[in-house]
Design a protein around this motif. Structure first.
Motif, PDB file in Angstrom:
ATOM      1  N   GLU A   1       0.814  -1.215   0.000  1.00  0.00           N
ATOM      2  CA  GLU A   1       0.000   0.000   0.000  1.00  0.00           C
ATOM      3  C   GLU A   1       0.851   1.269   0.000  1.00  0.00           C
ATOM      4  O   GLU A   1       0.587   2.213  -0.758  1.00  0.00           O
ATOM      5  CB  GLU A   1      -0.928  -0.004   1.213  1.00  0.00           C
ATOM      6  CG  GLU A   1      -1.844   1.196   1.301  1.00  0.00           C
ATOM      7  CD  GLU A   1      -2.802   1.093   2.483  1.00  0.00           C
ATOM      8  OE1 GLU A   1      -3.160   2.141   3.026  1.00  0.00           O
ATOM      9  OE2 GLU A   1      -3.184  -0.035   2.843  1.00  0.00           O
TER      10      GLU A   1
ATOM     11  N   LYS B   1       2.283   2.095  -3.422  1.00  0.00           N
ATOM     12  CA  LYS B   1       1.272   2.609  -4.351  1.00  0.00           C
ATOM     13  C   LYS B   1       0.986   4.076  -4.071  1.00  0.00           C
ATOM     14  O   LYS B   1       0.960   4.905  -4.985  1.00  0.00           O
ATOM     15  CB  LYS B   1      -0.014   1.791  -4.226  1.00  0.00           C
ATOM     16  CG  LYS B   1       0.125   0.327  -4.609  1.00  0.00           C
ATOM     17  CD  LYS B   1      -1.172  -0.420  -4.367  1.00  0.00           C
ATOM     18  CE  LYS B   1      -1.062  -1.882  -4.716  1.00  0.00           C
ATOM     19  NZ  LYS B   1      -2.322  -2.628  -4.465  1.00  0.00           N
TER      20      LYS B   1
ATOM     21  N   SER C   1      -8.151  -0.382  -3.882  1.00  0.00           N
ATOM     22  CA  SER C   1      -7.733  -0.817  -2.553  1.00  0.00           C
ATOM     23  C   SER C   1      -6.352  -0.309  -2.174  1.00  0.00           C
ATOM     24  O   SER C   1      -5.383  -0.471  -2.919  1.00  0.00           O
ATOM     25  CB  SER C   1      -7.762  -2.347  -2.493  1.00  0.00           C
ATOM     26  OG  SER C   1      -7.391  -2.796  -1.215  1.00  0.00           O
ATOM     27  N   GLY C   2      -6.284   0.319  -1.002  1.00  0.00           N
ATOM     28  CA  GLY C   2      -5.018   0.807  -0.486  1.00  0.00           C
ATOM     29  C   GLY C   2      -4.516   2.074  -1.134  1.00  0.00           C
ATOM     30  O   GLY C   2      -3.439   2.556  -0.797  1.00  0.00           O
TER      31      GLY C   2
END
Length: 233
Positions: free
Chosen positions: A84, A87, A218-219
């Protein structure tokens, strides 16, 4: 449209993407390092960059940082790193999207098309409306319609939707959205965002629990895209 620059040192992935993107009608320029990628970007008409993070002469985030000093080209990170923090860091440094390996060619091409449309729209200084599937956002009158039917939004809901529409195809981090809508100092107030996103989705999504227009990455944050049926039409 300019060429796609692939910054990737894996010859197998280079070959696979050359074939797949060539078949889809894209011209591909290949570079195997941060340095050669920056040279290619500065010397060629590039419309979009596909960027790996693990390069032989440094981290791909270095490419993002240096590229942003002279170019606003769309950048999609294509990496095996599924952490995460990686990203978010790449997106906040200036990447537009992040796709984790392994990935489907269909999804990659869909994201390329979405970002290409956003860049084209951004270049149109007279743009008044943005239409995504059945959804139309009028940036001048500040109105929203779905299938030509007016959707009533609050001021903050419209600001949120307009921000996503103007950046369609691009992943927007929670911090980016919060600071753009609520201002500096609100970057960590994620509960604001959750509440307003739930309200907005109830008004524009056919099924708010399975959103089609503003999807959760997501994340990372959120990304506005057309419904799947529209993307592949």
């Amino acid at each position: 449209m300019g060429a796609i620059l692939l910054v990737e040192d894996d010859s197998g992935i280079q070959k696979m993407l050359s074939i797949a993107l060539g078949a889809a009608g894209y011209e591909l320029i290949k570079a195997g390092s941060v340095k050669s990628g920056l040279v290619a970007l500065s010397q060629n008409p590039i419309s979009l960059v596909l960027l790996d993070l693990g390069l032989p002469d440094g981290d791909g985030k270095k490419f993002i940082k240096e590229a942003r000093l002279f170019s606003d080209v769309a950048i999609i990170v294509v990496s095996a790193r599924d952490i995460e923090s990686e990203k978010i860091e790449a997106l906040e440094m200036g990447a537009d999207d992040y796709l984790t390996k392994p990935f489907g060619i269909g999804e990659l091409i869909a994201r390329i098309k979405a970002l290409s449309r956003r860049v084209k729209e951004k270049d149109d200084s007279e743009q008044r409306e943005i239409t995504i599937g059945k959804l139309t956002v009028n940036l001048v009158n500040k109105t929203v319609t779905i299938d030509s039917k007016l959707v009533k939004l609050t001021k903050k809901e419209f600001e949120l939707l307009a921000l996503f529409a103007k950046n369609r195809g691009k992943v927007l981090t929670h911090t980016f959205v919060l600071e753009n809508i609520w201002g500096r100092g609100y970057g960590h107030e994620t509960h604001y965002l959750r509440v307003f996103m739930a309200q907005l989705r109830k008004k524009i999504e056919e099924n708010p629990s399975i959103p089609q227009y503003i999807v959760t990455e997501s994340g990372m944050g959120y990304r506005m895209s057309e419904p799947v049926s529209m993307i592949y039409a």
